[in-house]
Design a protein around this motif. Sequence first.
Motif, mmCIF file in Angstrom:
data_model
loop_
_atom_site.group_PDB
_atom_site.id
_atom_site.type_symbol
_atom_site.label_atom_id
_atom_site.label_comp_id
_atom_site.label_asym_id
_atom_site.label_seq_id
_atom_site.Cartn_x
_atom_site.Cartn_y
_atom_site.Cartn_z
ATOM 1 N N UNK A 123 26.473 28.738 67.006
ATOM 2 C CA UNK A 123 25.896 27.859 65.986
ATOM 3 C C UNK A 123 26.737 27.808 64.716
ATOM 4 N N UNK A 124 27.859 28.550 64.680
ATOM 5 C CA UNK A 124 28.760 28.457 63.545
ATOM 6 C C UNK A 124 28.309 29.208 62.316
ATOM 7 N N UNK A 125 27.582 30.309 62.493
ATOM 8 C CA UNK A 125 27.167 31.154 61.380
ATOM 9 C C UNK A 125 27.983 32.440 61.387
ATOM 10 N N UNK A 126 27.995 33.116 60.263
ATOM 11 C CA UNK A 126 28.667 34.409 60.238
ATOM 12 C C UNK A 126 27.860 35.408 61.058
ATOM 13 N N UNK A 127 28.568 36.351 61.675
ATOM 14 C CA UNK A 127 27.888 37.350 62.500
ATOM 15 C C UNK A 127 26.965 38.216 61.653
ATOM 16 N N UNK A 128 27.380 38.499 60.419
ATOM 17 C CA UNK A 128 26.544 39.333 59.553
ATOM 18 C C UNK A 128 25.255 38.611 59.175
ATOM 19 N N UNK A 129 25.355 37.341 58.770
ATOM 20 C CA UNK A 129 24.154 36.583 58.402
ATOM 21 C C UNK A 129 23.210 36.450 59.596
ATOM 22 N N UNK A 130 23.770 36.265 60.782
ATOM 23 C CA UNK A 130 22.937 36.168 61.984
ATOM 24 C C UNK A 130 22.240 37.491 62.267
ATOM 25 N N UNK A 131 22.961 38.591 62.086
ATOM 26 C CA UNK A 131 22.375 39.904 62.348
ATOM 27 C C UNK A 131 21.273 40.226 61.342
ATOM 28 N N UNK A 132 21.470 39.855 60.087
ATOM 29 C CA UNK A 132 20.412 40.053 59.087
ATOM 30 C C UNK A 132 19.168 39.263 59.474
ATOM 31 N N UNK A 133 19.359 38.019 59.915
ATOM 32 C CA UNK A 133 18.220 37.194 60.327
ATOM 33 C C UNK A 133 17.498 37.814 61.518
ATOM 34 N N UNK A 134 18.255 38.356 62.469
ATOM 35 C CA UNK A 134 17.639 38.985 63.645
ATOM 36 C C UNK A 134 16.805 40.190 63.227
ATOM 37 N N UNK A 135 17.326 41.004 62.331
ATOM 38 C CA UNK A 135 16.557 42.172 61.894
ATOM 39 C C UNK A 135 15.315 41.758 61.099
ATOM 40 N N UNK A 136 15.437 40.714 60.293
ATOM 41 C CA UNK A 136 14.264 40.238 59.553
ATOM 42 C C UNK A 136 13.207 39.690 60.508
ATOM 43 N N UNK A 137 13.627 38.996 61.543
ATOM 44 C CA UNK A 137 12.680 38.492 62.542
ATOM 45 C C UNK A 137 12.021 39.648 63.294
ATOM 46 N N UNK A 138 12.778 40.691 63.561
ATOM 47 C CA UNK A 138 12.204 41.862 64.228
ATOM 48 C C UNK A 138 11.178 42.544 63.335
ATOM 49 N N UNK A 139 11.478 42.626 62.030
ATOM 50 C CA UNK A 139 10.531 43.242 61.101
ATOM 51 C C UNK A 139 9.243 42.440 61.002
ATOM 52 N N UNK A 140 9.325 41.116 61.220
ATOM 53 C CA UNK A 140 8.142 40.254 61.174
ATOM 54 C C UNK A 140 7.448 40.142 62.526
ATOM 55 N N UNK A 141 7.867 40.956 63.506
ATOM 56 C CA UNK A 141 7.280 40.947 64.854
ATOM 57 C C UNK A 141 7.413 39.586 65.528
ATOM 58 N N UNK A 142 8.532 38.917 65.301
ATOM 59 C CA UNK A 142 8.780 37.621 65.929
ATOM 60 C C UNK A 142 9.782 37.715 67.078
ATOM 61 N N UNK B 121 23.422 37.499 72.703
ATOM 62 C CA UNK B 121 23.299 38.517 71.660
ATOM 63 C C UNK B 121 23.477 37.868 70.287
ATOM 64 N N UNK B 122 23.172 38.574 69.201
ATOM 65 C CA UNK B 122 23.394 37.996 67.868
ATOM 66 C C UNK B 122 24.832 37.533 67.639
ATOM 67 N N UNK B 123 25.820 38.298 68.108
ATOM 68 C CA UNK B 123 27.217 37.894 67.922
ATOM 69 C C UNK B 123 27.528 36.613 68.685
ATOM 70 N N UNK B 124 26.980 36.477 69.889
ATOM 71 C CA UNK B 124 27.219 35.260 70.676
ATOM 72 C C UNK B 124 26.520 34.057 70.056
ATOM 73 N N UNK B 125 25.325 34.266 69.509
ATOM 74 C CA UNK B 125 24.635 33.167 68.829
ATOM 75 C C UNK B 125 25.409 32.720 67.599
ATOM 76 N N UNK B 126 25.980 33.673 66.869
ATOM 77 C CA UNK B 126 26.723 33.332 65.655
ATOM 78 C C UNK B 126 27.891 32.408 65.976
ATOM 79 N N UNK B 127 28.620 32.697 67.043
ATOM 80 C CA UNK B 127 29.755 31.846 67.405
ATOM 81 C C UNK B 127 29.293 30.476 67.889
#
Length: 289
Positions: free
Chosen positions: A194-213, A186-192
């Motif tokens: 790769x060492x990113x914040x959970x919020x920044x990871x979640x924003x990236x996931x939503x942006x990727x979803x908006x781009x149909x990726x 999940x996004x939270x598991x990926x954040x831990x």
Amino acid sequence: MGESIEATLTSLAGDGATGALRAGRAGTVYLHQGRVCHVECQGTPSVEELLTASGRISANGVRTTRQSAVGDGGDILVRRGVLTKGELQLCVLGATLDASFFLFGLAGPKLRFRDGDRHWLGTHWYFDVPALLLECRRRRARLDRAWPSAELDAKPVRPVRRIGSKHVVLSATQWEVLLAADDESTPAELAKRIGLSAYATLVAVRELAAADLLIRPEPEPLPRPVQKPPQKEAPEPEPAASLPRRAERSGLRPGMGPQQPRPITPQTTGDPTDVNLLIRLRDALEALQ
């Protein structure tokens, strides 16, 4: 306490409290003289996890420092050269904002305040409670602008196998998320990881979803209507037995037989008188011929 985390924090800030507000197992908010100095959330990377993921220190090194720290473990890390004072402050800032966003949105955690408790890293940043709550609302609006749907927030990140355009422009965070995605985390598991914040990871996931990726989850099937067992048709009612027709009234009383039609000729019986009468009638008719 039956109030929300936001209401309880506002009350503690007004009292100038120092201690730890624990929200069950979900996380903890540390306060110093009415201001938030550190926040931890079970679903977001802590300062320790961010440091180990970056390679600055091993998990064993963090554990040893935490056990030996009396009041300010952060200063010990700075003196050992693990990171600078500014890096420590930025690390605490990012982890606190990250944890606050996810912890404050939880519904119904059991709250318990322990007066005087401090975080093992010490106090290296302060947040006024109203400003921290305002920042959480700003982040929520930013997240909704990226993609106004939470359908992928807690689902495994699954990149598409083929894109619909020739060129795709990605940010560094989006690229790291796609590289680390394994169709299970999940996004939270990926954040831990790769060492990113959970919020920044979640924003990236939503942006990727908006781009149909990203592959979106299949909509849940609608519940099938409950089929009632076929009702047996009620048997047709048997025709009511016809009532006996009323006998035609003959003017006779019960027990009396019907009247016989009256004969044209006089009735006779076997009585000798009647026989003699018949003989006389025969003789008279013969005399007329």
